[in-house]
Design an enzyme around this catalytic site. Structure first.
Site, mmCIF file in Angstrom:
data_model
loop_
_atom_site.group_PDB
_atom_site.id
_atom_site.type_symbol
_atom_site.label_atom_id
_atom_site.label_comp_id
_atom_site.label_asym_id
_atom_site.label_seq_id
_atom_site.Cartn_x
_atom_site.Cartn_y
_atom_site.Cartn_z
ATOM 1 N N CYS A 195 5.458 -6.969 7.867
ATOM 2 C CA CYS A 195 7.110 -6.094 8.964
ATOM 3 C C CYS A 195 7.268 -7.428 10.007
ATOM 4 O O CYS A 195 6.176 -8.655 10.024
ATOM 5 C CB CYS A 195 7.060 -5.088 9.396
ATOM 6 S SG CYS A 195 7.781 -4.413 9.999
ATOM 7 N N LEU A 210 9.734 6.368 18.469
ATOM 8 C CA LEU A 210 9.951 6.612 19.546
ATOM 9 C C LEU A 210 9.095 6.218 20.547
ATOM 10 O O LEU A 210 8.677 5.033 20.820
ATOM 11 C CB LEU A 210 10.584 7.304 20.508
ATOM 12 C CG LEU A 210 12.050 7.794 21.893
ATOM 13 C CD1 LEU A 210 12.873 6.958 20.925
ATOM 14 C CD2 LEU A 210 12.639 9.147 21.391
ATOM 15 N N CYS A 248 -0.472 2.963 8.269
ATOM 16 C CA CYS A 248 0.448 1.174 8.134
ATOM 17 C C CYS A 248 -0.547 0.486 8.275
ATOM 18 O O CYS A 248 -0.936 -0.442 9.920
ATOM 19 C CB CYS A 248 1.390 1.612 9.354
ATOM 20 S SG CYS A 248 2.794 1.279 8.473
ATOM 21 N N GLU A 305 0.719 -1.006 0.012
ATOM 22 C CA GLU A 305 -0.133 0.227 -0.024
ATOM 23 C C GLU A 305 0.976 0.700 0.053
ATOM 24 O O GLU A 305 2.246 1.317 0.411
ATOM 25 C CB GLU A 305 -0.647 0.092 1.278
ATOM 26 C CG GLU A 305 -0.948 -0.763 2.353
ATOM 27 C CD GLU A 305 -1.905 -0.614 3.607
ATOM 28 O OE1 GLU A 305 -2.671 -1.370 3.848
ATOM 29 O OE2 GLU A 305 -0.992 0.177 4.487
ATOM 30 N N CYS A 322 3.318 8.405 1.165
ATOM 31 C CA CYS A 322 3.735 7.233 1.656
ATOM 32 C C CYS A 322 4.369 6.497 1.565
ATOM 33 O O CYS A 322 3.571 5.420 0.634
ATOM 34 C CB CYS A 322 3.379 7.156 3.038
ATOM 35 S SG CYS A 322 3.656 5.843 4.419
ATOM 36 N N GLY A 336 6.363 -2.050 6.474
ATOM 37 C CA GLY A 336 7.585 -2.928 6.731
ATOM 38 C C GLY A 336 8.590 -2.515 6.889
ATOM 39 O O GLY A 336 8.518 -0.745 7.572
ATOM 40 N N CYS A 351 0.988 -1.678 16.009
ATOM 41 C CA CYS A 351 0.753 -1.356 14.109
ATOM 42 C C CYS A 351 -0.104 -2.556 13.309
ATOM 43 O O CYS A 351 0.825 -3.520 13.570
ATOM 44 C CB CYS A 351 1.705 -1.138 14.082
ATOM 45 S SG CYS A 351 2.608 -1.092 11.718
ATOM 46 N N CYS A 357 5.443 -4.336 16.105
ATOM 47 C CA CYS A 357 4.980 -3.546 17.138
ATOM 48 C C CYS A 357 4.244 -3.701 17.062
ATOM 49 O O CYS A 357 2.112 -3.844 16.388
ATOM 50 C CB CYS A 357 4.769 -1.833 16.643
ATOM 51 S SG CYS A 357 7.153 -1.833 15.931
HETATM 52 N N1 SAH Z 1 8.572 0.686 10.226
HETATM 53 C C1 SAH Z 1 8.994 2.543 10.005
HETATM 54 C C2 SAH Z 1 8.061 3.040 9.429
HETATM 55 C C3 SAH Z 1 6.549 2.445 9.476
HETATM 56 S S1 SAH Z 1 5.518 3.052 10.775
HETATM 57 C C4 SAH Z 1 8.933 2.554 11.593
HETATM 58 O O1 SAH Z 1 8.774 2.002 12.800
HETATM 59 O O2 SAH Z 1 9.131 4.085 11.825
HETATM 60 C C5 SAH Z 1 5.768 5.045 10.395
HETATM 61 C C6 SAH Z 1 5.042 5.208 11.698
HETATM 62 O O3 SAH Z 1 3.993 4.754 11.778
HETATM 63 C C7 SAH Z 1 5.648 4.875 12.317
HETATM 64 O O4 SAH Z 1 5.866 5.968 12.847
HETATM 65 C C8 SAH Z 1 4.899 3.480 13.508
HETATM 66 O O5 SAH Z 1 5.185 3.652 14.877
HETATM 67 C C9 SAH Z 1 3.365 4.465 13.358
HETATM 68 N N2 SAH Z 1 2.122 3.318 13.147
HETATM 69 C C10 SAH Z 1 1.819 1.980 12.943
HETATM 70 N N3 SAH Z 1 0.240 2.321 13.367
HETATM 71 C C11 SAH Z 1 0.096 3.002 13.645
HETATM 72 C C12 SAH Z 1 -1.355 4.008 14.652
HETATM 73 N N4 SAH Z 1 -1.783 2.375 14.634
HETATM 74 N N5 SAH Z 1 -1.252 4.258 15.230
HETATM 75 C C13 SAH Z 1 -0.798 5.781 15.392
HETATM 76 N N6 SAH Z 1 0.654 5.861 14.673
HETATM 77 C C14 SAH Z 1 0.979 4.407 14.384
#
Ligand code: SAH
Length: 369
Positions: A117, A239, A357, A97, A110, A183, A124, A121
């Site tokens: 991935c 972070l 994401c 996507e 984006c 990813g 995510c 997290c």
């Molecule tokens: N793997 C990389 C890039 C992809 S995620 C990274 O972790 O930075 C891009 C951003 O979206 C990251 O800051 C991630 O933590 C955030 N993100 C993912 N799912 C989310 C959600 N449900 N709500 C808010 N931010 C989210």
């Protein structure tokens, strides 16, 4: 020629086409410029449509460098002007996507760096299904080319091409690229950097390095490598928590590279490059959005040239955390600002198109079951 010898033309640095023409294809060097221009000015999606090239050369290109665009599976336009593309890779049909988000007169795209991935997290959607595979540089560039074609189709009276295939005016292309889709870019370092260099190349899409952002969940070797790259891409670090106790609960990557390893790597990056880092901090109700969390974050970022981007959690079914109250977001923001930390509070865009994401791919997989 066997298919596996074939190379995506979008993975070739644009300046290399001159050499490829002379050394590989037995053509004059200027054909190389025509090829780069066909790819990145004309947005060609098949060699057939590149009428400036002789038929025999088009045939050879098709064999050796087949142009196989990503297929647009789904397009969702959001009320706030953002659009989400669900794209299928031509080699195996895997879906990725990409989102287009208008902001401050520019269009930000984006892009995804992997199918799925492996970093899991907690909040995510991309990590829920694990990683299927890395994307190739050609596929990452292909995401942007799909957006360019989409943008051009949307404005038929807008920027066009002259008879030589040159853009008459500004090209319809995204002004910013953020590698924040599916990813972890530093888990696919070489292909991601290769793709971004092509997008940045003046003979490629000519998107300024400072308009290209790589976002990592905190893969320290990648941060260290990027510092040595000598390219002015922007770096974002996700972070989400001001201490190891909280971060461990959200991000398994913190077990591998905890804050006491991550933060010194960030510091070294800013010293080596003279650039600032943006820290992404997703606010989760009562979990990391209290004033004392803000204070710990301020302490953690002390003396580090940085910006903070606060993002209210976009709830996903698989995670029990809740969206923070807007008053708490504002209070968190004010606390950081008061400590002289350059901070923005970004409300999620494209909520109605599942722009967070991995959400659209997840939804589509679930729908199809
Ligand atoms: N793997 C990389 C890039 C992809 S995620 C990274 O972790 O930075 C891009 C951003 O979206 C990251 O800051 C991630 O933590 C955030 N993100 C993912 N799912 C989310 C959600 N449900 N709500 C808010 N931010 C989210």
């Amino acid at each position: 020629m066997m298919m596996n010898d074939a190379v995506s033309p979008w993975s070739v640095p644009p300046a290399d086409w001159r050499r490829v023409c002379v050394e590989e294809l037995g053509e004059k060097a200027f054909r190389g410029d025509q090829i780069a221009s066909a790819l990145y000015r004309q947005f060609a999606e098949s060699w057939e449509e590149v009428s400036t090239l002789p038929a025999a050369l088009r045939q050879r290109l098709q064999e050796r460098y087949p142009l196989r665009p990503l297929e647009q599976v789904l397009l969702k336009d959001s009320d706030d002007g953002s659009a989400k593309l669900l794209l299928a890779c031509p080699s195996d049909g895997e879906r990725i996507e990409s989102v287009l988000i208008p902001s401050k007169g520019r269009l930000t795209q984006c892009v995804s760096s992997q199918v799925g991935c492996n970093f899991h997290c907690a909040f995510c959607a991309s990590g829920m299904l694990g990683k299927t595979r890395n994307l190739t540089a050609g596929e990452i560039v292909g995401e942007v080319m799909a957006a360019c074609r989409y943008l051009r189709a949307k404005q038929p009276d807008g920027p066009g091409l002259d008879e030589k295939g040159r853009g008459k005016t500004e090209l319809p292309r995204p002004g910013n690229i953020v590698v924040m889709g599916m990813g972890e870019p530093f888990d696919n370092y070489d292909e991601v950097i290769r793709a971004l260099k092509i997008l940045n190349d003046p003979k490629g899409l000519a998107i300024g390095a400072r308009h290209i952002t790589i976002s990592t969940c905190g893969v320290v070797p990648g941060i260290r490598r990027l510092a040595e790259e000598g390219i002015q891409f922007e770096l974002s670090v996700s972070l989400h928590a001001p201490d190891n106790l909280l971060r461990d609960q959200l991000m398994p990557v913190n077990k591998m590279w905890p804050l006491d390893v991550l933060m010194p790597a960030c510091k070294a990056y800013t010293e080596k490059t003279g650039r600032i880092i943006t820290f992404e901090y997703t606010l989760i109700r009562k979990f990391n959005d209290r004033p004392h969390h803000a204070d710990r974050l301020i302490a953690l970022l002390q003396r580090l040239p940085c910006k903070v981007n606060l993002i209210p959690l976009s709830p996903v079914e698989e995670f029990s955390g809740r969206r923070p109250e807007s008053g708490d977001c504002k209070a968190f923001l004010d606390r950081l600002l008061q400590a002289k930390i350059n901070t923005t509070l970004r409300f999620s865009r494209g909520k109605d198109v599942d722009a967070a994401c991995g959400q659209l791919r997840l939804r589509k997989r679930v729908d199809e079951r």
